[in-house]
Design an enzyme around this catalytic site. Structure first.
Site, PDB file in Angstrom:
ATOM      1  N   TYR A  75       4.288  10.059 -11.562  1.00 55.26           N
ATOM      2  CA  TYR A  75       3.317   9.463 -10.749  1.00 55.26           C
ATOM      3  C   TYR A  75       2.623   8.325 -11.501  1.00 55.26           C
ATOM      4  O   TYR A  75       2.743   7.104 -11.008  1.00 55.26           O
ATOM      5  CB  TYR A  75       2.469  10.173  -9.975  1.00 55.26           C
ATOM      6  CG  TYR A  75       1.335   9.409  -9.123  1.00 55.26           C
ATOM      7  CD1 TYR A  75       1.974   8.789  -7.748  1.00 55.26           C
ATOM      8  CD2 TYR A  75       0.003   9.232  -9.635  1.00 55.26           C
ATOM      9  CE1 TYR A  75       0.793   7.993  -7.047  1.00 55.26           C
ATOM     10  CE2 TYR A  75      -0.575   8.499  -8.598  1.00 55.26           C
ATOM     11  CZ  TYR A  75      -0.337   7.876  -7.439  1.00 55.26           C
ATOM     12  OH  TYR A  75      -1.269   6.748  -6.758  1.00 55.26           O
ATOM     13  N   LYS A 120       2.952   4.099 -11.218  1.00 54.46           N
ATOM     14  CA  LYS A 120       1.832   3.074 -11.271  1.00 54.46           C
ATOM     15  C   LYS A 120       1.585   2.411 -12.508  1.00 54.46           C
ATOM     16  O   LYS A 120       1.079   1.200 -12.458  1.00 54.46           O
ATOM     17  CB  LYS A 120       0.424   4.102 -11.102  1.00 54.46           C
ATOM     18  CG  LYS A 120       0.560   4.722  -9.839  1.00 54.46           C
ATOM     19  CD  LYS A 120       0.675   3.661  -8.422  1.00 54.46           C
ATOM     20  CE  LYS A 120       0.625   4.383  -7.014  1.00 54.46           C
ATOM     21  NZ  LYS A 120       0.674   3.322  -5.918  1.00 54.46           N
ATOM     22  N   SER A 126      -2.728   0.196  -6.598  1.00 55.05           N
ATOM     23  CA  SER A 126      -1.948   1.019  -7.776  1.00 55.05           C
ATOM     24  C   SER A 126      -2.773   2.158  -7.753  1.00 55.05           C
ATOM     25  O   SER A 126      -3.295   2.991  -6.843  1.00 55.05           O
ATOM     26  CB  SER A 126      -2.060   0.259  -9.038  1.00 55.05           C
ATOM     27  OG  SER A 126      -1.628   1.033 -10.155  1.00 55.05           O
ATOM     28  N   ASN A 153       0.678  -1.129   0.044  1.00 52.88           N
ATOM     29  CA  ASN A 153       0.039   0.167  -0.156  1.00 52.88           C
ATOM     30  C   ASN A 153       0.738   1.291  -0.042  1.00 52.88           C
ATOM     31  O   ASN A 153       0.566   2.267  -0.720  1.00 52.88           O
ATOM     32  CB  ASN A 153      -1.066  -0.067   1.298  1.00 52.88           C
ATOM     33  CG  ASN A 153      -1.519   1.082   1.362  1.00 52.88           C
ATOM     34  OD1 ASN A 153      -2.528   1.985   0.850  1.00 52.88           O
ATOM     35  ND2 ASN A 153      -0.825   2.021   2.658  1.00 52.88           N
TER      36      ASN A 153
HETATM   37  P1  NAP Z   1      -1.726   8.633   2.602  1.00 50.07           P
HETATM   38  O1  NAP Z   1      -2.601   8.553   3.764  1.00 50.07           O
HETATM   39  O2  NAP Z   1      -0.796   9.515   2.434  1.00 50.07           O
HETATM   40  O3  NAP Z   1      -0.802   7.114   2.940  1.00 50.07           O
HETATM   41  C1  NAP Z   1       0.321   6.819   2.427  1.00 50.07           C
HETATM   42  C2  NAP Z   1       1.286   6.107   3.319  1.00 50.07           C
HETATM   43  O4  NAP Z   1       2.385   5.474   2.716  1.00 50.07           O
HETATM   44  C3  NAP Z   1       1.427   6.562   4.915  1.00 50.07           C
HETATM   45  O5  NAP Z   1       1.074   5.570   5.708  1.00 50.07           O
HETATM   46  C4  NAP Z   1       3.324   6.801   4.568  1.00 50.07           C
HETATM   47  O6  NAP Z   1       3.713   6.782   5.729  1.00 50.07           O
HETATM   48  C5  NAP Z   1       3.168   5.683   3.774  1.00 50.07           C
HETATM   49  N1  NAP Z   1       4.783   5.801   3.016  1.00 50.07           N
HETATM   50  C6  NAP Z   1       5.301   6.780   2.351  1.00 50.07           C
HETATM   51  N2  NAP Z   1       6.512   6.576   2.236  1.00 50.07           N
HETATM   52  C7  NAP Z   1       6.791   5.285   2.697  1.00 50.07           C
HETATM   53  C8  NAP Z   1       8.054   4.613   2.788  1.00 50.07           C
HETATM   54  N3  NAP Z   1       9.042   4.830   2.124  1.00 50.07           N
HETATM   55  N4  NAP Z   1       8.067   3.423   3.545  1.00 50.07           N
HETATM   56  C9  NAP Z   1       6.916   2.919   4.107  1.00 50.07           C
HETATM   57  N5  NAP Z   1       5.590   3.699   3.962  1.00 50.07           N
HETATM   58  C10 NAP Z   1       5.691   4.763   3.350  1.00 50.07           C
HETATM   59  O7  NAP Z   1      -2.464   8.071   0.960  1.00 50.07           O
HETATM   60  P2  NAP Z   1      -3.028   7.016   0.857  1.00 50.07           P
HETATM   61  O8  NAP Z   1      -4.281   7.340  -0.244  1.00 50.07           O
HETATM   62  O9  NAP Z   1      -3.560   6.142   1.769  1.00 50.07           O
HETATM   63  O10 NAP Z   1      -1.841   6.042   0.045  1.00 50.07           O
HETATM   64  C11 NAP Z   1      -1.897   4.882  -0.068  1.00 50.07           C
HETATM   65  C12 NAP Z   1      -1.824   4.183  -1.469  1.00 50.07           C
HETATM   66  O11 NAP Z   1      -3.094   4.465  -2.352  1.00 50.07           O
HETATM   67  C13 NAP Z   1      -0.485   4.858  -2.472  1.00 50.07           C
HETATM   68  O12 NAP Z   1       0.017   3.797  -3.064  1.00 50.07           O
HETATM   69  C14 NAP Z   1      -1.259   5.709  -3.271  1.00 50.07           C
HETATM   70  O13 NAP Z   1      -0.683   5.849  -4.507  1.00 50.07           O
HETATM   71  C15 NAP Z   1      -2.686   5.004  -3.355  1.00 50.07           C
HETATM   72  N6  NAP Z   1      -3.576   5.700  -3.993  1.00 50.07           N
HETATM   73  C16 NAP Z   1      -4.385   6.601  -3.332  1.00 50.07           C
HETATM   74  C17 NAP Z   1      -5.200   7.393  -3.851  1.00 50.07           C
HETATM   75  C18 NAP Z   1      -6.112   8.514  -3.257  1.00 50.07           C
HETATM   76  O14 NAP Z   1      -6.797   9.193  -3.898  1.00 50.07           O
HETATM   77  N7  NAP Z   1      -5.942   8.529  -1.959  1.00 50.07           N
HETATM   78  C19 NAP Z   1      -5.812   7.091  -5.367  1.00 50.07           C
HETATM   79  C20 NAP Z   1      -5.364   6.325  -5.835  1.00 50.07           C
HETATM   80  C21 NAP Z   1      -4.120   5.450  -5.487  1.00 50.07           C
HETATM   81  P3  NAP Z   1       4.271   8.244   6.351  1.00 50.07           P
HETATM   82  O15 NAP Z   1       3.191   8.429   7.613  1.00 50.07           O
HETATM   83  O16 NAP Z   1       5.645   7.581   7.178  1.00 50.07           O
HETATM   84  O17 NAP Z   1       4.483   9.132   5.543  1.00 50.07           O
END
Ligand code: NAP
Length: 292
Positions: A161, A165, A147, A96
């Site tokens: 980005y 993906k 993804s 994730n």
């Molecule tokens: P988020 O709330 O910003 O969560 C991102 C997570 O990734 C946080 O726990 C962050 O930890 C962690 N992270 C970042 N760099 C890391 C590393 N080097 N090692 C381990 N953990 C790390 O955003 P989210 O939306 O839940 O993101 C999760 C996934 O969903 C991502 O892959 C993102 O691309 C994908 N996604 C999100 C959306 C959306 O609209 N939200 C849409 C499509 C895909 P820290 O607290 O330490 O920074």
């Protein structure tokens, strides 16, 4: 699954084990909470494990919290080793952890782009490689890859980005073919905009802006930032959807999440079909004539 079955699982010391990266906020956090509430065991990882302590505590030894930065190869191997020693196995890996970066291709900073690839692509690949030996030896397991709709279609301002993906989708489709005969399943989750920290604190900006991109990348940079916190996608519902897919007898290889993801994926399919059809003669004409 019924409440009764979930209750039985809560009492089962051998309940299936989920291993989730990036659980401090967003999808990872909601998924960790949801799987534990449903009676699974979980390895709840975060760069700073303090951020997940409170979440895991009520579940006692059904939850294991570990420090894990997916870009640190030693930490990846150590986390998987400790998880296997403590929990006995990993049934579901959820890749994730991810980060974003906004700016036109020409505006983007090389170091920042490489940092994002380290997390979104290589970190994910190393996690997968570390978990596969255990899954292969047991001839079962499920690898979930978070993804994005941005791994199917591109948008201005997020080209790099998108590149991470798209890379992850290619890697995962190949992985699925390699591990399916070994009893291991792969599901690629492709959300549109969800209310997490992704478009806020988790994304960096290209340092400079070039006026010629103001109407394309510039406009979309601002659009993404302005919509942060107002996205239609609900991460709690996303977690439920991911669990449903993993519990299914026939899990999908691609799981779109959100109305905009569905619309965007169909847009891409139509766009590709239009070009494929319009240029079909030229396409097939590029081969040697039959028999040569
Ligand atoms: P988020 O709330 O910003 O969560 C991102 C997570 O990734 C946080 O726990 C962050 O930890 C962690 N992270 C970042 N760099 C890391 C590393 N080097 N090692 C381990 N953990 C790390 O955003 P989210 O939306 O839940 O993101 C999760 C996934 O969903 C991502 O892959 C993102 O691309 C994908 N996604 C999100 C959306 C959306 O609209 N939200 C849409 C499509 C895909 P820290 O607290 O330490 O920074």
């Amino acid at each position: 699954m019924s409440e009764q079955a979930q209750d039985a699982r809560r009492k089962d010391p051998d309940a299936p084990v989920w291993f989730i990266t990036g659980c401090s906020t967003g999808f990872g956090r909601e998924l960790a909470s949801a799987v534990l509430a449903r009676g699974y065991r979980a390895v709840v990882t975060a760069r700073n494990p303090e951020t997940v302590r409170e979440l895991a505590e009520p579940y006692g030894n059904r939850a294991l919290t570990l420090a894990l930065d997916v870009t640190d190869g030693d930490e990846v191997r150590a986390a998987v080793h400790v998880a296997l020693l403590t929990m006995g196995r990993i049934d579901v890996l959820v890749n994730n952890a991810g980060t974003g970066s906004f700016g036109a291709i020409e505006e983007s900073d090389d170091a920042e782009v490489r940092r994002m690839f380290e997390v979104n692509v290589f970190g994910l690949a190393h996690m997968t490689q570390a978990v596969l030996p255990g899954m292969r030896s047991r001839r079962r397991g499920h690898i979930v890859i978070i993804s994005s709709i941005g791994g199917i279609r591109a948008f201005p301002a997020v080209g790099f980005y998108n590149a991470t993906k798209f890379a992850v989708v290619g890697l995962s489709e190949s992985l699925a073919m390699e591990v399916e005969p070994l009893g291991i399943k792969v599901t690629i989750v492709e959300p549109s905009g969800f209310r997490t920290d992704w478009a806020g604190r988790s994304a960096n900006e290209a340092p400079n802006e070039i006026a010629d991109y103001a109407d394309t990348a510039g406009a979309n940079r601002r659009n993404i930032r302005d919509h942060s916190g107002k996205q239609p996608g609900d991460p709690v519902r996303a977690a439920e959807a991911i669990i449903k897919a993993v519990e299914s007898d026939q899990p999908p290889l691609h799981l779109l999440l959100g109305k905009a993801a569905l619309k965007g994926a169909h847009y891409k399919l139509d766009l590709m079909k239009r070009d494929f059809d319009a240029w079909q003669e030229t396409t097939v004409g590029a081969d040697f004539p039959e028999g040569e």
